[in-house]
Design an enzyme around this catalytic site. Structure first.
Site, PDB file in Angstrom:
ATOM      1  N   GLU A  55       0.793  -1.223   0.000  1.00  0.00           N
ATOM      2  CA  GLU A  55       0.000   0.000   0.000  1.00  0.00           C
ATOM      3  C   GLU A  55       0.829   1.280   0.000  1.00  0.00           C
ATOM      4  O   GLU A  55       0.455   2.262  -0.622  1.00  0.00           O
ATOM      5  CB  GLU A  55      -0.943   0.007   1.219  1.00  0.00           C
ATOM      6  CG  GLU A  55      -2.016  -1.056   1.193  1.00  0.00           C
ATOM      7  CD  GLU A  55      -2.984  -0.877   0.042  1.00  0.00           C
ATOM      8  OE1 GLU A  55      -3.278   0.283  -0.319  1.00  0.00           O
ATOM      9  OE2 GLU A  55      -3.430  -1.902  -0.525  1.00  0.00           O
TER      10      GLU A  55
ATOM     11  N   SER B 163     -31.484 -22.167  52.099  1.00  0.00           N
ATOM     12  CA  SER B 163     -30.647 -22.412  53.285  1.00  0.00           C
ATOM     13  C   SER B 163     -29.160 -22.202  53.043  1.00  0.00           C
ATOM     14  O   SER B 163     -28.345 -22.599  53.881  1.00  0.00           O
ATOM     15  CB  SER B 163     -30.876 -23.850  53.776  1.00  0.00           C
ATOM     16  OG  SER B 163     -32.216 -24.043  54.165  1.00  0.00           O
TER      17      SER B 163
END
Length: 703
Positions: free
Chosen positions: A73, A332
């Site tokens: 690029e 519990s």
């Protein structure tokens, strides 16, 4: 020369003025992405503009990726100021002589500028790109600009960024891409409509190979690297983004952030999800449709597995509800902590006796799960069998506020919010907590009584351990909860084969809407919840019968046949002989002596008084005190020294015991030393009398 300098200076001044007037728009929204403990993507979300735009971390930018993209690029990227004058000149010449746009001059920086502010390709907009590129170079380093480029470059459709393309096309992270794959991806942005991976692979390979040959001619890569890349087939096609761990991912996404790195082990997570799914399918015939599981690594304090429901896709019972985070009644499950606090306060030891008889606290009359009472029970028995009355009595001794403070310190936020309206019923589940919170609380028992908030995220700051209970009470609770001669021990051998030693506690909420089972050893703490998100109760639902088998299956899977050493008895926990009738050091009349743990300088040192010597008549029909004992015609006899509450219960349930004879009616000092114990009505309680049937309250007492 002077004129050139003036012009240059003027341009610089103009640039900075424009820079102030037209600031750079560099805010980018990235897809929220969730990762496992190895950094692999497990879930991701579209941005608000419906793009897959996943942020690439610095570690994922491999040298191969950077080198390939730079040379393709913008090979002069690290040497130009954002604009390449030579490339611009070359492009102008080619475009003028050929009378059409045949060559571009966009640098990587200019491509970033175009991605941040997409515009039509005109010469005017190209000048804006140049200006924005210079702004980018002024604000960011080259490495930061390159990272922005690979995060924004378009790959067709709604895919932006190298990472999104790498995941969706090749099912791998960018740092694992080969030279051929990187090159194939690099050509897509130039022709995104005609080069679609999965549809135009032949054309892509042709263009890819052309660039690979150019790399070879420029000696950018070795001949061997080029040859391997040329021979690599392209079979990629667009796939779906991973959608693992949906419940936790949704929860973490709400916290904000782009890159979310969890401590979840995907392999273990998948196994547990399969176990939960299969187990839930087998329970559907009983009307139990859902389950949730949380697993904590006790050595690292990390949450390593998180299952929010049996099946996220199941709509019959809200499969998308996060059961691990939902506030439910804990049944519990809070009992071990209240007993541990009581032992730290010197109120109880494992063999201390608590009366399990009917009681009422301001109109609150708790009952045991089986609606029965056991009379006198040891604390360890009460915890093993999850008796309710002893737990409520213990909370009354400890104090509700102290218990709430401990629970809040262990991360139970809802209890902290509701503390003003909570009463003694909180120990039986009359409060709210989530599976995630309860599992975290139980991890303190595996951490010598210290609580460390469980970490969901890799970068989560580790808090300092908070001492909740002593090492001595922790050991005693662990010893009690690890016994297997309990009513909640699964009888199915498949649940216990190769089972590592664990301690665990079950719980069932009111109306049988929630079943809990939470267990731990040195390695893991595992929390299990079963029920229905609709809130429908099921008669067969219980922590012991439905949740514990799943807990055991999970431990069999994650800690298979473990021979890990169990918790050792700490120095501040010693053993002593006590009377089995009270759990206190024996007196001269005690005959049944057992061993018990205790905390030196903390546990009660009072001597057992379960028997007392009484002066009675020869026929044992009258008892005497020291004031009225005759000179002759009496004898000494031992009687059980039961409290009034227990005596009343014995009488009500026709339990045979040796009663102390009534006191000498001729004694004038019968009540001078102590009065009778009033059993009913209860002090401080309110009672409603009907006007139609004003039956008086009957006073009951015990001398």
């Amino acid at each position: 020369m002077i004129r050139t300098g003036i012009v240059t200076g003027s341009l610089v001044v103009v640039f900075f003025i424009l820079n102030l007037l037209f600031p750079l728009h560099d805010k980018v929204e990235y897809s929220a992405s969730v990762y496992d403990d190895k950094g692999e993507l497990i879930h991701a979300y579209l941005t608000t503009d419906q793009k897959w735009r996943m942020q690439t971390s610095i570690d994922e930018i491999s040298p191969l990726l950077e080198k390939t993209l730079i040379y393709k690029e913008d090979r002069y990227f690290y040497s130009h100021p954002g604009v390449n004058p030579l490339a611009i000149g070359r492009a102008i010449v080619k475009n003028v002589f050929r009378m059409k746009r045949t060559s571009g001059a966009s640098t990587i920086t200019m491509q970033v500028a175009r991605a941040l502010e997409p515009k039509k390709r005109t010469y005017g907009n190209k000048l804006i790109e140049v200006f924005r590129a210079l702004q980018l170079e002024l604000k960011y380093s080259k490495q930061e600009i390159f990272r922005m480029y690979i995060n924004l470059v378009p790959y067709g459709g709604n895919i932006e960024g190298v990472k999104s393309a790498s995941i969706l096309y090749f099912r791998k992270n960018p740092d694992h891409l080969s030279l051929a794959e990187i090159t194939a991806l690099s050509i897509i942005p130039n022709r995104p409509s005609s080069l679609v991976i999965g549809k135009n692979n032949d054309k892509i390979v042709e263009e890819r190979n052309r660039w690979l040959k150019w790399f070879n001619s420029e000696k950018i890569f070795t001949a061997k690297e080029i040859e391997d890349a040329l021979n690599e087939p392209l079979t990629a096609t667009r796939t779906e983004v991973p959608k693992l761990l949906p419940h936790l991912s949704q929860r973490l996404r709400k916290r904000g952030g782009t890159e979310i790195y969890t401590n979840i082990n995907v392999t273990r997570q998948s196994r547990i999800e399969k176990i939960v799914y299969d187990y839930s399918r087998s329970n559907r015939l009983m009307g139990i449709k859902n389950a949730a599981v949380v697993v904590i690594d006790n050595k690292t304090h990390k949450i390593v597995s998180y299952v929010g429901s049996a099946d996220f896709q199941d709509s019959t019972d809200g499969g998308q509800v996060n059961g691990a985070a939902a506030i439910r009644q804990p049944g519990s499950t809070l009992k071990p902590l209240v007993y541990a606090i009581a032992m730290d306060d010197g109120l109880l030891t494992p063999k201390a006796i608590i009366s399990d008889v009917a009681v009422s606290y301001g109109g609150y009359a708790p009952e045991n799960f089986d609606k029965k009472f056991k009379g006198q029970v040891a604390m360890d028995y009460a915890l093993e069998h999850s008796l309710n009355i002893p737990a409520v009595k213990t909370l009354g001794m400890v104090g509700k506020d102290k218990m709430i403070d401990k629970l809040v310190a262990t991360g139970l936020k809802q209890i902290g919010k509701d503390q003003r309206k909570l009463g003694l019923s909180l120990i039986l589940g009359g409060c709210g907590a989530s599976l995630e919170e309860l599992t975290g609380m139980y991890s303190l028992f595996a951490n010598n009584g210290q609580y460390v908030p469980p970490a969901l995220l890799v970068n989560q700051k580790q808090s300092q351990p908070v001492r909740i209970i002593s090492t001595a009470s922790t050991f005693m609770i662990n010893d009690i909860l690890s016994k297997v001669n309990r009513p909640d021990f699964p009888l199915n051998w498949q649940s216990t084969e190769h089972m590592p030693k664990i301690a665990w506690k079950t719980g069932t909420s009111y109306g049988r809407r929630d079943a809990w089972s939470i267990g731990y050893n040195r390695n893991y703490t595992v929390g299990v919840w079963l029920g229905n998100f609709s809130g429908t109760g099921v008669s067969s639902l219980s922590g012991a019968n439905t949740a514990t088998p799943l807990l055991f299956r999970i431990f069999n899977t994650i800690d298979y046949d473990s021979d890990e050493e169990w918790f050792t008895q700490p120095a501040d926990c010693l053993d002593r002989l006590v009377c089995s009738e009270t759990g206190l050091p024996p007196a001269e009349f005690c005959t049944n002596i057992i061993s018990d743990h205790f905390i030196p300088m903390v546990s009660s040192t009072g001597i057992c008084e379960h028997m007392k010597e009484v002066l009675v008549s020869i026929d044992e029909k009258i008892s005497y005190c020291r004031s009225c004992v005759p000179d002759a015609g009496y004898k000494k006899k031992l009687y059980n020294n039961y409290n009034g509450e227990l005596v009343a219960w014995f009488s009500e349930h026709q339990v045979s015991f040796a009663k102390i004879p009534p006191h000498n009616p001729s004694c004038e000092k019968v009540f001078q030393e102590s009065g009778p114990v009033i059993l009913f009505p209860h002090n401080g309680s309110e009672y409603l009398l009907s006007k139609k049937n004003p039956e008086p309250l009957q006073l009951t007492c015990n001398p």
